[in-house]
Design a protein around this motif. Sequence first.
Motif, PDB file in Angstrom:
ATOM      1  N   LYS A  50      34.392  42.900  43.685  1.00 23.77           N
ATOM      2  CA  LYS A  50      33.812  43.508  42.484  1.00 23.77           C
ATOM      3  C   LYS A  50      34.036  45.011  42.529  1.00 23.77           C
ATOM      4  O   LYS A  50      33.963  45.626  43.580  1.00 23.77           O
ATOM      5  CB  LYS A  50      32.313  43.229  42.418  1.00 23.77           C
ATOM      6  CG  LYS A  50      31.979  41.778  42.169  1.00 23.77           C
ATOM      7  CD  LYS A  50      32.137  41.449  40.718  1.00 23.77           C
ATOM      8  CE  LYS A  50      31.631  40.042  40.458  1.00 23.77           C
ATOM      9  NZ  LYS A  50      31.730  39.671  39.088  1.00 23.77           N
ATOM     10  N   GLU A  83      40.629  36.816  40.707  1.00 28.05           N
ATOM     11  CA  GLU A  83      39.230  37.045  40.340  1.00 28.05           C
ATOM     12  C   GLU A  83      38.960  38.479  39.902  1.00 28.05           C
ATOM     13  O   GLU A  83      38.239  38.716  38.932  1.00 28.05           O
ATOM     14  CB  GLU A  83      38.301  36.670  41.493  1.00 28.05           C
ATOM     15  CG  GLU A  83      38.118  35.176  41.667  1.00 28.05           C
ATOM     16  CD  GLU A  83      37.494  34.497  40.458  1.00 28.05           C
ATOM     17  OE1 GLU A  83      36.530  35.034  39.873  1.00 28.05           O
ATOM     18  OE2 GLU A  83      37.988  33.410  40.095  1.00 28.05           O
ATOM     19  N   SER A  84      39.532  39.462  40.627  1.00 26.49           N
ATOM     20  CA  SER A  84      39.266  40.856  40.269  1.00 26.49           C
ATOM     21  C   SER A  84      39.885  41.214  38.914  1.00 26.49           C
ATOM     22  O   SER A  84      39.332  42.025  38.165  1.00 26.49           O
ATOM     23  CB  SER A  84      39.731  41.818  41.358  1.00 26.49           C
ATOM     24  OG  SER A  84      41.037  41.522  41.752  1.00 26.49           O
ATOM     25  N   ASP A 109      37.508  39.838  36.434  1.00 22.11           N
ATOM     26  CA  ASP A 109      36.346  40.717  36.382  1.00 22.11           C
ATOM     27  C   ASP A 109      36.638  41.920  35.473  1.00 22.11           C
ATOM     28  O   ASP A 109      35.790  42.314  34.665  1.00 22.11           O
ATOM     29  CB  ASP A 109      35.987  41.180  37.799  1.00 22.11           C
ATOM     30  CG  ASP A 109      34.709  41.993  37.838  1.00 22.11           C
ATOM     31  OD1 ASP A 109      33.683  41.527  37.299  1.00 22.11           O
ATOM     32  OD2 ASP A 109      34.736  43.100  38.411  1.00 22.11           O
TER      33      ASP A 109
END
Length: 142
Positions: A2, A34-35, A38
């Motif tokens: 994150k 995933e990043s 995000d």
Amino acid sequence: MKYDWSSFGIDKGSSVDENKIFQLQKTLGVIFPESYLDLVTFADEASPAMSSFSYGEEETCVSEFFSFSSEVTPHTISWYIGPGRPPKLPNGMIPIARDAGGVLICLNFETTNVAVEVFDPTSKKSHTASNDFDDFINSWQE
């Protein structure tokens, strides 16, 4: 991983949700890092103020990320893999952003960790910028 996207000068604003992510990944037959997901859920079409990075002997920065959309309109991911696909773009590469000069910043789904590569539509050459999207973000400087 994150990130505090606002620390890169990115303003919050996105309509990307789980359904849009599912649909686009299904359509393209890929799973985005995933990043990256995000980022697009924080700010679709982000234009980071701090995003300079090097590749090979060159340096550039992200001018803008493309819209995370299955709509086939200019400046969407779907456009650059559909009718706006540049000639000689290597298989497995999906443009997600560009620099101010029109060099495309792509995710290469043919590599183990989904590398970030730049593709110059003029020279038709590509260069690795980072081995994965997290390394790419961590390389950003002012």
